[in-house]
Design a protein around this motif. Structure first.
Motif, PDB file in Angstrom:
ATOM      1  N   ALA A 197       0.810  -1.219   0.000  1.00  0.00           N
ATOM      2  CA  ALA A 197       0.000   0.000   0.000  1.00  0.00           C
ATOM      3  C   ALA A 197       0.846   1.275   0.000  1.00  0.00           C
ATOM      4  CB  ALA A 197      -0.934   0.002   1.214  1.00  0.00           C
ATOM      5  N   LEU A 198       2.103   1.173   0.404  1.00  0.00           N
ATOM      6  CA  LEU A 198       2.965   2.357   0.462  1.00  0.00           C
ATOM      7  C   LEU A 198       3.479   2.771  -0.919  1.00  0.00           C
ATOM      8  CD1 LEU A 198       5.115   1.619   3.647  1.00  0.00           C
ATOM      9  CD2 LEU A 198       3.082   3.073   3.444  1.00  0.00           C
ATOM     10  N   GLY A 199       3.398   1.878  -1.896  1.00  0.00           N
ATOM     11  CA  GLY A 199       3.890   2.206  -3.226  1.00  0.00           C
ATOM     12  C   GLY A 199       5.408   2.279  -3.270  1.00  0.00           C
ATOM     13  N   SER A 200       5.931   3.027  -4.235  1.00  0.00           N
ATOM     14  CA  SER A 200       7.380   3.157  -4.428  1.00  0.00           C
ATOM     15  C   SER A 200       7.869   4.494  -3.893  1.00  0.00           C
ATOM     16  CB  SER A 200       7.738   3.050  -5.914  1.00  0.00           C
ATOM     17  OG  SER A 200       7.309   1.821  -6.458  1.00  0.00           O
ATOM     18  N   PHE A 201       8.992   4.471  -3.191  1.00  0.00           N
ATOM     19  CA  PHE A 201       9.617   5.712  -2.728  1.00  0.00           C
ATOM     20  C   PHE A 201      11.074   5.431  -2.388  1.00  0.00           C
ATOM     21  CE2 PHE A 201       7.553   3.737   0.916  1.00  0.00           C
ATOM     22  CZ  PHE A 201       8.562   3.697   1.868  1.00  0.00           C
ATOM     23  N   GLN A 202      11.838   6.494  -2.265  1.00  0.00           N
ATOM     24  CA  GLN A 202      13.259   6.360  -1.972  1.00  0.00           C
ATOM     25  C   GLN A 202      13.488   6.167  -0.482  1.00  0.00           C
ATOM     26  OE1 GLN A 202      15.420   9.675  -3.614  1.00  0.00           O
ATOM     27  NE2 GLN A 202      14.714   9.274  -5.703  1.00  0.00           N
ATOM     28  N   MET A 203      14.459   5.314  -0.161  1.00  0.00           N
ATOM     29  CA  MET A 203      14.899   5.132   1.220  1.00  0.00           C
ATOM     30  C   MET A 203      16.402   5.354   1.259  1.00  0.00           C
ATOM     31  SD  MET A 203      12.637   1.786   2.419  1.00  0.00           S
ATOM     32  CE  MET A 203      12.915   2.037   4.184  1.00  0.00           C
ATOM     33  N   TYR A 204      16.884   5.877   2.362  1.00  0.00           N
ATOM     34  CA  TYR A 204      18.310   6.167   2.489  1.00  0.00           C
ATOM     35  C   TYR A 204      18.875   5.511   3.735  1.00  0.00           C
ATOM     36  CZ  TYR A 204      17.634   9.531   6.312  1.00  0.00           C
ATOM     37  OH  TYR A 204      17.342  10.112   7.527  1.00  0.00           O
ATOM     38  N   LEU A 205      20.185   5.342   3.740  1.00  0.00           N
ATOM     39  CA  LEU A 205      20.870   4.714   4.869  1.00  0.00           C
ATOM     40  C   LEU A 205      21.506   5.805   5.723  1.00  0.00           C
ATOM     41  CD1 LEU A 205      21.668   1.961   6.097  1.00  0.00           C
ATOM     42  CD2 LEU A 205      23.752   2.066   4.727  1.00  0.00           C
ATOM     43  N   PRO A 206      20.908   6.125   6.883  1.00  0.00           N
ATOM     44  CA  PRO A 206      21.522   7.128   7.761  1.00  0.00           C
ATOM     45  C   PRO A 206      22.957   6.752   8.108  1.00  0.00           C
ATOM     46  CG  PRO A 206      19.311   6.585   8.509  1.00  0.00           C
ATOM     47  CD  PRO A 206      19.659   5.589   7.441  1.00  0.00           C
ATOM     48  N   GLU A 207      23.799   7.748   8.242  1.00  0.00           N
ATOM     49  CA  GLU A 207      25.216   7.474   8.451  1.00  0.00           C
ATOM     50  C   GLU A 207      25.469   6.646   9.701  1.00  0.00           C
ATOM     51  OE1 GLU A 207      27.672  10.909   8.011  1.00  0.00           O
ATOM     52  OE2 GLU A 207      26.628  11.581   6.206  1.00  0.00           O
ATOM     53  N   GLU A 208      24.632   6.837  10.731  1.00  0.00           N
ATOM     54  CA  GLU A 208      24.840   6.055  11.952  1.00  0.00           C
ATOM     55  C   GLU A 208      24.429   4.595  11.780  1.00  0.00           C
ATOM     56  OE1 GLU A 208      20.951   8.447  12.704  1.00  0.00           O
ATOM     57  OE2 GLU A 208      22.874   8.708  11.667  1.00  0.00           O
ATOM     58  N   ASN A 209      23.702   4.265  10.715  1.00  0.00           N
ATOM     59  CA  ASN A 209      23.295   2.884  10.464  1.00  0.00           C
ATOM     60  C   ASN A 209      24.241   2.132   9.532  1.00  0.00           C
ATOM     61  OD1 ASN A 209      21.143   3.621  12.003  1.00  0.00           O
ATOM     62  ND2 ASN A 209      19.577   3.313  10.431  1.00  0.00           N
ATOM     63  N   ILE A 210      25.206   2.837   8.933  1.00  0.00           N
ATOM     64  CA  ILE A 210      26.126   2.204   8.001  1.00  0.00           C
ATOM     65  C   ILE A 210      26.934   1.069   8.672  1.00  0.00           C
ATOM     66  CG2 ILE A 210      28.205   2.588   6.591  1.00  0.00           C
ATOM     67  CD1 ILE A 210      27.023   5.359   5.919  1.00  0.00           C
ATOM     68  N   PRO A 211      27.512   1.283   9.859  1.00  0.00           N
ATOM     69  CA  PRO A 211      28.243   0.179  10.508  1.00  0.00           C
ATOM     70  C   PRO A 211      27.346  -1.031  10.775  1.00  0.00           C
ATOM     71  CG  PRO A 211      28.823   2.254  11.530  1.00  0.00           C
ATOM     72  CD  PRO A 211      27.652   2.536  10.636  1.00  0.00           C
ATOM     73  N   PHE A 212      26.080  -0.781  11.097  1.00  0.00           N
ATOM     74  CA  PHE A 212      25.155  -1.884  11.353  1.00  0.00           C
ATOM     75  C   PHE A 212      24.991  -2.761  10.116  1.00  0.00           C
ATOM     76  CE2 PHE A 212      20.760  -3.216  10.559  1.00  0.00           C
ATOM     77  CZ  PHE A 212      20.667  -4.228  11.495  1.00  0.00           C
ATOM     78  N   LEU A 213      24.775  -2.134   8.951  1.00  0.00           N
ATOM     79  CA  LEU A 213      24.587  -2.914   7.729  1.00  0.00           C
ATOM     80  C   LEU A 213      25.869  -3.652   7.340  1.00  0.00           C
ATOM     81  CD1 LEU A 213      23.014  -3.860   5.300  1.00  0.00           C
ATOM     82  CD2 LEU A 213      23.523  -1.694   4.157  1.00  0.00           C
ATOM     83  N   LEU A 214      26.996  -2.996   7.451  1.00  0.00           N
ATOM     84  CA  LEU A 214      28.270  -3.641   7.097  1.00  0.00           C
ATOM     85  C   LEU A 214      28.594  -4.809   8.029  1.00  0.00           C
ATOM     86  CD1 LEU A 214      30.575  -0.626   6.153  1.00  0.00           C
ATOM     87  CD2 LEU A 214      29.365  -2.217   4.630  1.00  0.00           C
ATOM     88  N   ALA A 215      28.005  -4.794   9.222  1.00  0.00           N
ATOM     89  CA  ALA A 215      28.259  -5.877  10.176  1.00  0.00           C
ATOM     90  C   ALA A 215      27.338  -7.072   9.968  1.00  0.00           C
ATOM     91  CB  ALA A 215      28.091  -5.371  11.611  1.00  0.00           C
ATOM     92  N   LYS A 216      26.378  -6.970   9.037  1.00  0.00           N
ATOM     93  CA  LYS A 216      25.437  -8.066   8.792  1.00  0.00           C
ATOM     94  C   LYS A 216      26.148  -9.243   8.128  1.00  0.00           C
ATOM     95  CE  LYS A 216      21.518  -8.015   9.272  1.00  0.00           C
ATOM     96  NZ  LYS A 216      20.710  -8.596  10.356  1.00  0.00           N
TER      97      LYS A 216
END
Length: 216
Positions: A197-216
């Motif tokens: 229902a939300l359709g398409s939109f842009q999402m961004y990676l906040p700088e404080e979340n970058i280490p979290f994703l790289l640690a996955k």
């Protein structure tokens, strides 16, 4: 040869709903890599994904330049079969003059397309493709800043990886709450996360979340 293991820092951070503060949706528990680990995280030739039984499997990384600013990143199995791919575009600093979000002002990588196959056999393909985009952003001098186009039911997955809606604050709060409720319902009922229902939109990676994703 650089290889990234999806479970390398698997116990470093717990990203459950208790760590998401809806009054400040960009915030997660922070996790800082050591200097040694930071230097070791470079763009790899291979990554690890998992079989449904939990076994680590190597996937080869293939890069193809489409033009000066656009690149295709693919993950291949040992037989050369494509397991997934993404199309990424380099957004130079200050290139979007009408951009009202300062996140893009200093440059970013924009993931215009991301697809994974054999999801009934493997897990971690989408996550690895996200990480490759972040690593490309770091190589380009953008510090890992990454934007993607979320569509269909992908919003919950991207949200769990640390991405947030790229929009005005009032809209951002609503979309964050909607996605979080959908994630909680899916986890509770053991069903796919439904955010169509939300359709398409842009999402961004906040700088404080970058280490979290790289640690996955």
């Amino acid at each position: 040869m650089n290889i990234i293991n999806v479970n390398r820092f698997s116990n470093a951070i717990n990203f459950g709903k208790q760590n998401i503060k809806m009054n400040n949706p960009q915030t997660t528990d922070k996790f800082e890599l050591s200097n040694k680990e930071e230097k070791e995280i470079k763009f790899p030739e291979k990554v690890f994904i998992k079989t449904k039984s939990g076994e680590d499997v190597e996937a080869n990384v293939k890069t193809e330049n489409i033009n000066n600013n656009i690149e295709r990143l693919s993950l291949l199995d040992s037989d050369g079969k494509t397991l997934g791919y993404s199309i990424i575009e380099t957004i130079p600093p200050k290139s979007i003059t009408k951009n009202k979000n300062k996140y893009l002002d200093n440059g970013a990588i924009f993931v215009t397309e991301l697809k994974s196959y054999d999801n009934d056999k493997y897990s971690g393909i989408g996550t690895q493709l996200q990480k490759l985009a972040v690593l490309r952003s770091r190589e380009a001098g953008f510090g890992g800043r990454t934007v993607l186009l979320a569509a269909y039911n992908s919003h919950g997955f991207h949200f769990k990886m640390g991405f947030r809606p790229l929009m005005y604050e009032d809209s951002k709060r609503y979309f964050n709450k909607f996605i979080l409720k959908a994630i909680e319902k899916a986890d509770r009922e053991k069903t796919p996360c439904n955010t169509t229902a939300l359709g398409s939109f842009q999402m961004y990676l906040p700088e404080e979340n970058i280490p979290f994703l790289l640690a996955k």
